[in-house]
Design an enzyme around this catalytic site. Sequence first.
Site, PDB file in Angstrom:
ATOM      1  N   TYR A 179      39.852 -13.414  51.165  1.00 52.20           N
ATOM      2  CA  TYR A 179      40.747 -14.540  50.166  1.00 52.20           C
ATOM      3  C   TYR A 179      39.934 -15.824  50.427  1.00 52.20           C
ATOM      4  CZ  TYR A 179      44.358 -17.078  48.093  1.00 52.20           C
ATOM      5  OH  TYR A 179      44.926 -17.640  47.243  1.00 52.20           O
ATOM      6  N   ALA A 181      36.990 -16.612  51.377  1.00 51.05           N
ATOM      7  CA  ALA A 181      35.657 -16.225  50.624  1.00 51.05           C
ATOM      8  C   ALA A 181      35.544 -16.149  49.265  1.00 51.05           C
ATOM      9  CB  ALA A 181      34.841 -15.046  51.493  1.00 51.05           C
ATOM     10  N   LYS A 183      37.881 -16.894  47.239  1.00 48.28           N
ATOM     11  CA  LYS A 183      38.205 -18.137  46.332  1.00 48.28           C
ATOM     12  C   LYS A 183      36.924 -19.141  46.286  1.00 48.28           C
ATOM     13  CE  LYS A 183      42.356 -16.913  44.926  1.00 48.28           C
ATOM     14  NZ  LYS A 183      42.451 -16.898  43.381  1.00 48.28           N
TER      15      LYS A 183
END
Length: 274
Positions: A179, A181, A183
């Site tokens: 998540y 990474a 984002k």
Amino acid sequence: MTDAPAPSSPPANATAPRSTPFPSTGRRVLVSGASRGLGRALARAFAANGDRVAVHFGSRRDEAQETLSSLSGTGHVLVGGDLSTPEGAFAVAGESADGLGGLDVLVNNAAVNLPHPPATTSYEDWAAAWQSHVSVNLLATAHLSHLAAHRMIGQGGGGRIVNVGSRGAFRGEPDHPAYGATKAAVHALGQSLAVHLAPYGIGVASVAPGFFETERVAHRLVGAEGEAIRAQSPFGRVASAEEVAAAVLWLASPAAEWASGTVLDLNGASYLRT
């Protein structure tokens, strides 16, 4: 799956003032992942602003219908589709544009956020978690942005793309590394698109929220865990989904053109970066 090609470079008059300024209301807006939570707050904010909204959902049709029914104004549409594949993203963008008569604003909100702590997750589950996060959080954002940008360029009136990123892209997500990474990649994607699409009058920006309250995470805000989460901010609270939606609405406005390329922190001073 076909799509009309966009120009490979800006037209000669791309940097000239547009004959029709980008509007502040009455726009055609696609909000991905709008069945509940932040997506619902986003759809309501744009509808209250006088825009028409395509409410996208993946599997929660009933909840998406509730979102649609709660919107002020008329002309809104419900659009279902799996964003984890290029074909699914293509269908969602096309149905949204057809239902609204075009696209002026895209809000990339749909996301996967499932725990997969490295030390205790099997390799099989680890690989599956990364696949699902990359497919939805990053690739769907990229595909929808490409499709929306082509529509906006063809319409000739400019546009806005706003990505919902995360504070976790900067501070790390120990139990949700994919998540965090993805984002971070979404933030970088938005900045690349901002540079390329500016000559077409298309502004691209991202928000990076900290913890905000929705029905999905309400259980975490009780007891000791809730106290610890609220203590992350010197304000002693978490954000509301409506506060995040208000920032997205501004980034999609004509006034925010000069904020194109920004990653706007929305974390109540719970994480400061330079």
